[in-house]
Design an enzyme around this catalytic site. Structure first.
Site, PDB file in Angstrom:
ATOM      1  N   ASP A 150       0.861  -1.181   0.000  1.00 60.30           N
ATOM      2  CA  ASP A 150       0.000   0.000   0.000  1.00 60.30           C
ATOM      3  C   ASP A 150       0.897   1.232   0.000  1.00 60.30           C
ATOM      4  O   ASP A 150       1.743   1.392   0.878  1.00 60.30           O
ATOM      5  CB  ASP A 150      -0.877  -0.048   1.273  1.00 60.30           C
ATOM      6  N   ASP A 156      -3.294   2.558  -5.722  1.00 58.09           N
ATOM      7  CA  ASP A 156      -2.127   2.585  -4.846  1.00 58.09           C
ATOM      8  C   ASP A 156      -2.021   1.389  -3.911  1.00 58.09           C
ATOM      9  O   ASP A 156      -1.273   1.434  -2.958  1.00 58.09           O
ATOM     10  CB  ASP A 156      -2.095   3.889  -4.046  1.00 58.09           C
ATOM     11  N   GLU A 157      -2.800   0.340  -4.146  1.00 56.64           N
ATOM     12  CA  GLU A 157      -2.596  -0.841  -3.306  1.00 56.64           C
ATOM     13  C   GLU A 157      -2.922  -2.101  -4.079  1.00 56.64           C
ATOM     14  O   GLU A 157      -3.751  -2.078  -4.994  1.00 56.64           O
ATOM     15  CB  GLU A 157      -3.402  -0.773  -2.001  1.00 56.64           C
TER      16      GLU A 157
END
Lengths: 399, 376
Positions: free
Chosen positions: A9, A103-104
């Site tokens: 993350d 973003d993860e």
């Protein structure tokens, strides 16, 4: 064989990208979000979080808590670009990458260990490469299942690395039950009131008691997770379930015509993203947030998946009649946020049955138009071409 | 309001009205049915502002008046009443008590004054009015309703075209990929009418027509066009609909008057074979290939996901070989809507519209379905 799953993350992703691109922002409290006082925070840097600013908080509230914050307008294209570079690093280590957002992601590295070493060393290498090649930090969790990996990555943010070795249930047991997936604030309050405090309490609870508190269908699932039982595979084919556009406006929209233009603007943006991703969808959802912050959504299902502005706008406009808009004949209840989402996504529709009426405006032709619009924008930059109706609003409708 | 009515009459009225009541509307009043008592009748009505339905039955009215109560709640409660007379009392125009006469069972429902319910459209007294046998209306709808576009954003095809010219009535529907047209001669009539009836109203009409046929009620439907609305009276129910104000596509232009080849096929065998092969067709397109050679129609499907399917049907065909792709569902809908033993499939080229007709034609009835092919 025990699996090894990573959850990686990025730390305060949007804000960190802004700091990366503008060194003068580094270390300062940065808020990314609608650059107006009525917007919502999309991301807050760690410096801003120390003052209590959080993502999803109204911008006005965040600025009140952190008056020195620098407010930056989001640049989605740039984030998508950086995100692609991050995901490229993930894929060096395994093809089994399940993106959850920009973003993860989950990575199943079980089969990669003979090449790259164990999950912990792969996580270290990924973090180092993201820092070295892109200049950003990420937090990672390593565990035998997705649920534990996700919780682990969050424990030592930013720039953290937490490894769950061996007994997943023992790792989870001391954690506050609010960290559980599937336990929202209301359920958490109910569980607390019933004397539960940790995930371990949930794991040990009498299953019938838990069913009374959480419902028969949900409780066994949550208790399973609490006991560290999570067999869900990392699914690299998982796709975005919907594509949407929304905006909180500086001034409330108070006319039907104004709402229609907002819908047209969003429909155009959604169509462009659909065409760009090679997708189409048959569910159109319109979301309105009134000035008093009540949020309403209405949805409709079309006979076939579409990906063109006219079809999406047509459906969205028809949905307007199902909202309680009436303030007077022309004026509507003031609206602060308008959103359009297309769901039920499928890969570009196969060519279906031909049209009976040649002159009919058809979704197929609309799709071709979107492709041309997209190429013009790519080639000449900026908005490229836009709909004449949107020009009357002034400014650049496709910010 | 205070009245007594037989449970079965009340149930029939409320059940027919609650289908039209709009539970999701932004206007809460529309989730209600309107009960109004006057003289010796109880009238029950519902509307979603596009459709309205009204029915009435004899009742012992002790006190006239009206009240609007939630449609679904009322229906559930009426169902629970024992057979026999039911008393309905509305106080202060809203609080409504439903009580089984001679039984302690009763409900209280929170309603709203009948005057808060939107006014229902009424035909003007001089509006032209026509009468159509209910069987004719049923047949028109049964043979065409499936090709109405379900796309609510395209009102002009999200509806059925109903035309009456002289002795001939006609219904035409299309979704842009296929079209169906049914025409019937009604001897001894002479009328002119054109209306676009929205899909939801077509479904509602179909239900009313089927119910009244089942109950062997009045064999005719009276149709009145007045202002933007059409009014249908069927078996004691009045049904009104706001017609679509749009231009139906120029359907005559896309019905081929002749086709190069023609295949005569046994209807049920053709339908069975299509159904069997379509099972293996791609979910997304439903596409099957029809290959015609002398005496035989071969049906195949190929899908990367679901494998292949094959069947063939003996047909009456003598022309050159030709293969053409179609969405099987479009054919199956047509084959299910007609009852002739044979169908005639007219085809010109691989990209030209195909025409399906019943094996026998009569002067009184004419049916045609047009289906566009898929590229294969």
């Amino acid at each position: 064989m025990e699996r090894e799953i990573l959850h990686v993350d990025m730390d305060a992703f949007f804000a960190s990208v802004e700091e990366l691109d503008d060194p003068s922002l580094r270390g300062r409290p940065v808020l990314v979000g609608g650059a107006s006082r009525r917007g919502v925070v999309a991301a807050a840097s760690y410096a801003a979080r120390r003052f209590g600013a959080r993502s999803a908080m109204p911008m006005a509230e965040a600025i009140r808590r952190c008056p020195d914050a620098v407010v930056v307008a989001p640049r989605r294209e740039r984030y998508a670009e950086v995100s692609a570079a991050v995901f490229a690093i993930f894929r060096r280590y395994t093809p089994l990458v399940e993106g959850l957002s920009f973003d993860e992601a989950f990575l199943d590295v079980t089969a990669s260990r003979s090449l790259f070493g164990d999950g912990t060393s792969i996580a270290r290498r990924i973090k180092a490469e993201i820092r070295g090649e892109i200049g950003l930090t990420a937090s990672a969790g390593v565990a035998p299942c997705k649920f534990a990996a996700k919780i682990a990555s969050d424990l030592e943010k930013p720039d953290g690395l937490v490894v769950v070795e061996g007994d997943v249930a023992a790792f989870l047991a001391p954690l506050a039950l609010e960290r559980m997936w599937g336990v929202g604030p209301k359920a958490a309050a109910r569980l607390r009131a019933a004397g539960f405090a940790t995930i371990g309490d949930l794991a040990r609870a009498d299953s019938r008691r838990l069913e009374q508190l959480m419902g028969e269908s949900w409780a066994p699932h949550v208790q399973g997770l609490a006991r560290g039982l999570d067999e869900r595979p990392v699914d690299p084919d998982r796709e975005a379930v919907s594509i949407g556009a929304e905006e909180t406006y500086d001034r409330d929209v108070v006319t039907r015509r104004g709402l229609e233009l907002c819908l047209l603007d969003h429909a155009g943006r959604v169509a462009q993203r659909l065409v760009h991703e090679g997708l189409a969808g048959d569910v159109v959802v319109v979301k309105l947030k009134y000035a008093d912050f009540t949020l309403r959504t209405r949805r409709t299902t079309l006979p076939d998946p579409v990906a063109d502005t006219d079809s999406i706008y047509g459906a969205a406009r028809a949905l307007l009649s199902r909202f309680d808009l009436a303030a007077s004949r022309d004026a509507v209840r003031p609206v602060r946020l308008v959103g359009v989402t297309v769901a039920g996504l499928v890969a570009e529709p196969a060519e279906g049955t031909l049209s009976l009426f040649a002159e009919e405006r058809s979704p197929e032709r609309g799709r071709k138009l979107e492709e041309v619009v997209s190429k013009i924008a790519d080639r000449f930059g900026g908005a490229g071409v836009t709909r004449a109706a949107l020009l009357e609003r002034g400014g650049n409708p496709r910010r | 309001m205070d009245l007594v009515i037989a449970k079965k009459d009340l149930l029939r009225l409320v059940a027919r009205c609650q289908g039209v009541a709009d539970k999701k509307s932004a206007m809460p009043a529309l989730a209600n049915v309107l009960l109004s008592a006057e003289g010796n009748v109880l009238r029950v009505a519902a509307t979603d502002l596009y459709l309205a339905v009204t029915g009435q039955a004899t009742a012992e009215v002790a006190k006239a008046g009206s009240v609007a109560v939630p449609a679904k709640d009322l229906l559930e409660r009426v169902k629970m009443m024992p057979d026999g007379p039911v008393q309905i009392v509305a106080k202060d125009g809203a609080q409504t008590t439903l009580k089984a006469v001679g039984s302690p069972r009763r409900y209280t429902i929170h309603g709203m004054p009948g005057t808060d319910f939107p006014a229902l459209p009424q035909p003007s007294p001089d509006a032209p009015s026509l009468e159509l046998p209910i069987d004719v209306l049923s047949t028109l709808i049964a043979r065409t309703h499936f090709s109405i576009s379900t796309d609510e954003t395209r009102a002009h095809v999200n509806s059925a075209l109903f035309e009456w010219a002289g002795e001939r009535v006609r219904m035409v529907t299309t979704d842009g990929h296929r079209l169906s047209k049914m025409e019937i001669t009604v001897g001894g009539t002479n009328a002119t009418a054109t209306m676009l009836i929205p899909l939801k109203a077509v479904n509602e009409l179909r239900r009313l027509a089927d119910e009244s046929r089942a109950e062997k009620e009045v064999p005719a439907v009276r149709i009145t066009q007045s202002g933007p609305n059409a009014f249908f009276s069927i078996a004691g129910m009045q049904f009104s609909v706001k017609l679509v104000d749009a231009q139906f596509p120029p359907y005559q232009q896309v019905i081929p008057s002749v086709t190069d080849r023609s295949v005569r096929a046994p209807r049920s065998a053709f339908s069975d074979a299509l159904k069997a092969v379509a099972l293996a067709a791609s979910d997304r397109t439903g596409g099957v290939k029809l290959a015609m050679t002398a005496g035989t129609l071969r049906i195949t499907s190929e899908s990367p996901e679901s494998g292949n399917g094959f069947d063939e049907v003996p047909v009456d065909y003598a022309g050159p070989d030709l293969t053409i792709g179609f969405n099987a569902k479009y054919f199956l809908d047509v084959l299910a809507a007609i009852d002739d033993d044979e169908v005639i499939l007219g085809i010109s080229g691989e990209l030209d519209p195909a025409v399906l007709r019943p094996g026998t034609e009569s002067a009184e009835q004419s049916y045609v379905a047009v289906v566009m092919p898929m590229r294969i």
